[in-house]
Scaffold this motif. Sequence first.
Motif, PDB file in Angstrom:
ATOM      1  N   VAL A   1      43.732  32.526  47.104  1.00 54.33           N
ATOM      2  CA  VAL A   1      44.617  33.454  47.809  1.00 54.33           C
ATOM      3  C   VAL A   1      43.770  34.267  48.790  1.00 54.33           C
ATOM      4  O   VAL A   1      42.651  34.673  48.461  1.00 54.33           O
ATOM      5  N   HIS A   2      44.300  34.480  49.994  1.00 51.84           N
ATOM      6  CA  HIS A   2      43.526  35.091  51.078  1.00 51.84           C
ATOM      7  C   HIS A   2      44.207  36.351  51.610  1.00 51.84           C
ATOM      8  O   HIS A   2      45.431  36.392  51.748  1.00 51.84           O
ATOM      9  N   TRP A   3      43.370  37.331  51.908  1.00 51.79           N
ATOM     10  CA  TRP A   3      43.835  38.571  52.527  1.00 51.79           C
ATOM     11  C   TRP A   3      42.906  38.950  53.682  1.00 51.79           C
ATOM     12  O   TRP A   3      41.738  38.554  53.714  1.00 51.79           O
ATOM     13  N   LYS A   4      43.435  39.719  54.581  1.00 54.07           N
ATOM     14  CA  LYS A   4      42.599  40.324  55.612  1.00 54.07           C
ATOM     15  C   LYS A   4      42.023  41.618  55.049  1.00 54.07           C
ATOM     16  O   LYS A   4      42.725  42.403  54.411  1.00 54.07           O
TER      17      LYS A   4
ATOM     18  N   ILE B   1      37.974  37.828  56.192  1.00 53.52           N
ATOM     19  CA  ILE B   1      38.942  37.095  55.384  1.00 53.52           C
ATOM     20  C   ILE B   1      38.373  37.008  53.980  1.00 53.52           C
ATOM     21  O   ILE B   1      37.337  36.378  53.758  1.00 53.52           O
ATOM     22  N   VAL B   2      39.024  37.669  53.035  1.00 52.76           N
ATOM     23  CA  VAL B   2      38.577  37.671  51.644  1.00 52.76           C
ATOM     24  C   VAL B   2      39.449  36.703  50.855  1.00 52.76           C
ATOM     25  O   VAL B   2      40.675  36.727  50.960  1.00 52.76           O
ATOM     26  N   ALA B   3      38.818  35.837  50.073  1.00 51.75           N
ATOM     27  CA  ALA B   3      39.536  34.867  49.251  1.00 51.75           C
ATOM     28  C   ALA B   3      39.243  35.104  47.777  1.00 51.75           C
ATOM     29  O   ALA B   3      38.134  35.485  47.409  1.00 51.75           O
ATOM     30  N   PHE B   4      40.259  34.882  46.953  1.00 48.76           N
ATOM     31  CA  PHE B   4      40.074  34.913  45.504  1.00 48.76           C
ATOM     32  C   PHE B   4      40.371  33.518  44.974  1.00 48.76           C
ATOM     33  O   PHE B   4      41.503  33.044  45.043  1.00 48.76           O
ATOM     34  N   ASP B   5      39.314  32.849  44.487  1.00 54.86           N
ATOM     35  CA  ASP B   5      39.438  31.495  43.956  1.00 54.86           C
ATOM     36  C   ASP B   5      40.149  31.559  42.601  1.00 54.86           C
ATOM     37  O   ASP B   5      39.646  32.172  41.658  1.00 54.86           O
TER      38      ASP B   5
ATOM     39  N   ILE C   1      33.896  35.290  50.793  1.00 51.67           N
ATOM     40  CA  ILE C   1      34.228  35.590  52.180  1.00 51.67           C
ATOM     41  C   ILE C   1      34.349  34.280  52.948  1.00 51.67           C
ATOM     42  O   ILE C   1      33.464  33.421  52.852  1.00 51.67           O
ATOM     43  N   ILE C   2      35.432  34.112  53.682  1.00 52.05           N
ATOM     44  CA  ILE C   2      35.659  32.892  54.459  1.00 52.05           C
ATOM     45  C   ILE C   2      35.181  33.118  55.896  1.00 52.05           C
ATOM     46  O   ILE C   2      35.565  34.104  56.533  1.00 52.05           O
ATOM     47  N   PRO C   3      34.314  32.225  56.421  1.00 51.71           N
ATOM     48  CA  PRO C   3      33.848  32.386  57.803  1.00 51.71           C
ATOM     49  C   PRO C   3      35.012  32.242  58.788  1.00 51.71           C
ATOM     50  O   PRO C   3      35.960  31.494  58.549  1.00 51.71           O
ATOM     51  N   GLN C   4      34.911  32.963  59.899  1.00 54.85           N
ATOM     52  CA  GLN C   4      35.970  32.943  60.902  1.00 54.85           C
ATOM     53  C   GLN C   4      35.554  32.092  62.104  1.00 54.85           C
ATOM     54  O   GLN C   4      34.365  31.837  62.314  1.00 54.85           O
TER      55      GLN C   4
ATOM     56  N   TYR D   1      38.047  23.154  54.353  1.00 60.85           N
ATOM     57  CA  TYR D   1      38.035  24.508  53.807  1.00 60.85           C
ATOM     58  C   TYR D   1      36.624  25.023  53.551  1.00 60.85           C
ATOM     59  O   TYR D   1      35.782  24.331  52.956  1.00 60.85           O
ATOM     60  N   GLY D   2      36.379  26.231  54.005  1.00 58.45           N
ATOM     61  CA  GLY D   2      35.098  26.894  53.786  1.00 58.45           C
ATOM     62  C   GLY D   2      34.024  26.552  54.799  1.00 58.45           C
ATOM     63  O   GLY D   2      32.947  27.160  54.785  1.00 58.45           O
TER      64      GLY D   2
END
Length: 412
Positions: free
Chosen positions: A226-229, A244-248, A256-259, A297-298
């Motif tokens: 799940v991803h949030w700004k 972009i923060v993700a919770f696996d 942290i997801i690279p932009q 992804y990632g």
Amino acid sequence: MKTLMRLFPEIAADILSRLPVKSLKRFRCVSKSWCKEIDSLYFINTHLKRSSQAHTHLSLILRDATNLCTVDLDSPDFTSIKLKNNPLKSDHCATEVMGSCNGLLALLNSDFSIALYNPSTREKKMIPVSPLEFPNDLDDSKVSSLFNFYGFGHDPINEDYKVVRFIHFYGDSPDGFFHCEVKVYSLKSNSWKRIDEYPYDLRFILPPDYHPRCRRGYGVFANSAVHWKATVVGKGKENGSDLIVAFDLGAEEFKIIPQPDYSSNEHEMNVGVLGGCLCVFCNKNCKQVEIWVMKEYGVKESWTHLCTVIAKLQVKEFWLHARPLAYSKGGDKILLELDNRFFVWYDLRRRKSKTIKIHGAPPIFIAEICVGSLVTLNGGGEGQTSGKDTQDKRKTRKKRDQFLSKGFKLVL
């Protein structure tokens, strides 16, 4: 068809897997063998995978101040119909959709009224309440306000569906933010548990469709996370940077997801999901939106610039906030929601758009995409025929058919 199922089960199952859930529910009544086939975990997963890959059996879920409505995107007339059997329907508050995954909706009336619901099968599951847990050194009388962030998705490692809840507490600290509680609900165990590790120098940002009275924001699900700004707090030059923060959901950890490398930094970035892939969309000066899709992804290098949609030139209207929702069946168009008021199909090849008129839709709404599926809420498919059992039976049938075709010189 009944004879086809008996003689050529693989062909029959392939045909059935292309049908909408409404038809499959009727076909369950044909015979016990049909019911067993359609209810098997293997068939449910096959049907879901085919629908997701072909962008079929998609519906819009629209929420206004009082109701939830559904719009069948496969229908030619785009008529809005009130969602039946809403498990949280109330005369005192509106039901919000915190997330959609594999045909399941996570619904919420308040932080103490949450449910999972499959609108195609009308199966529902009420989620138990989990109270707030203030740390021992925190006096709750000093809490001036709190903001809640939710997420919902599928954990493929444990074959589970999970709800994530973040609560940001604000009070008398220098920056106003001094505590965050993170909890995860598991459908399999029907219980909540607390997650201790959290990057405390990050603060989630409320989305553009955030309502001040709700004080809630929802993440987007893609690639088992799940991803949030979010934004960096108190890190010198990095202070205020968007992340972009993700919770696996499988590992139950943050990352942290690279932009992508944007064309400019003068935009409002937000995260979404398009065709099962994580995407970012950047609205610029109420005139255009730039959309990127993460193909692998990632991996930063896999970010692909999908399109830039320009107001008045490619879309007749100006907007404050444009959001991509889904691909068309052919994959050559994307559905855009503009300012929670209307939708357009944007043609990626021709770079033109067509406004969609939805009959009976509320004047202002919040939209979510839901795929029609047979996914159950029994905590992992208990009581269903497993995919392995079904595959083994089909292998046996295939060997039998090959033997018969050779022995009797049949062409199958």
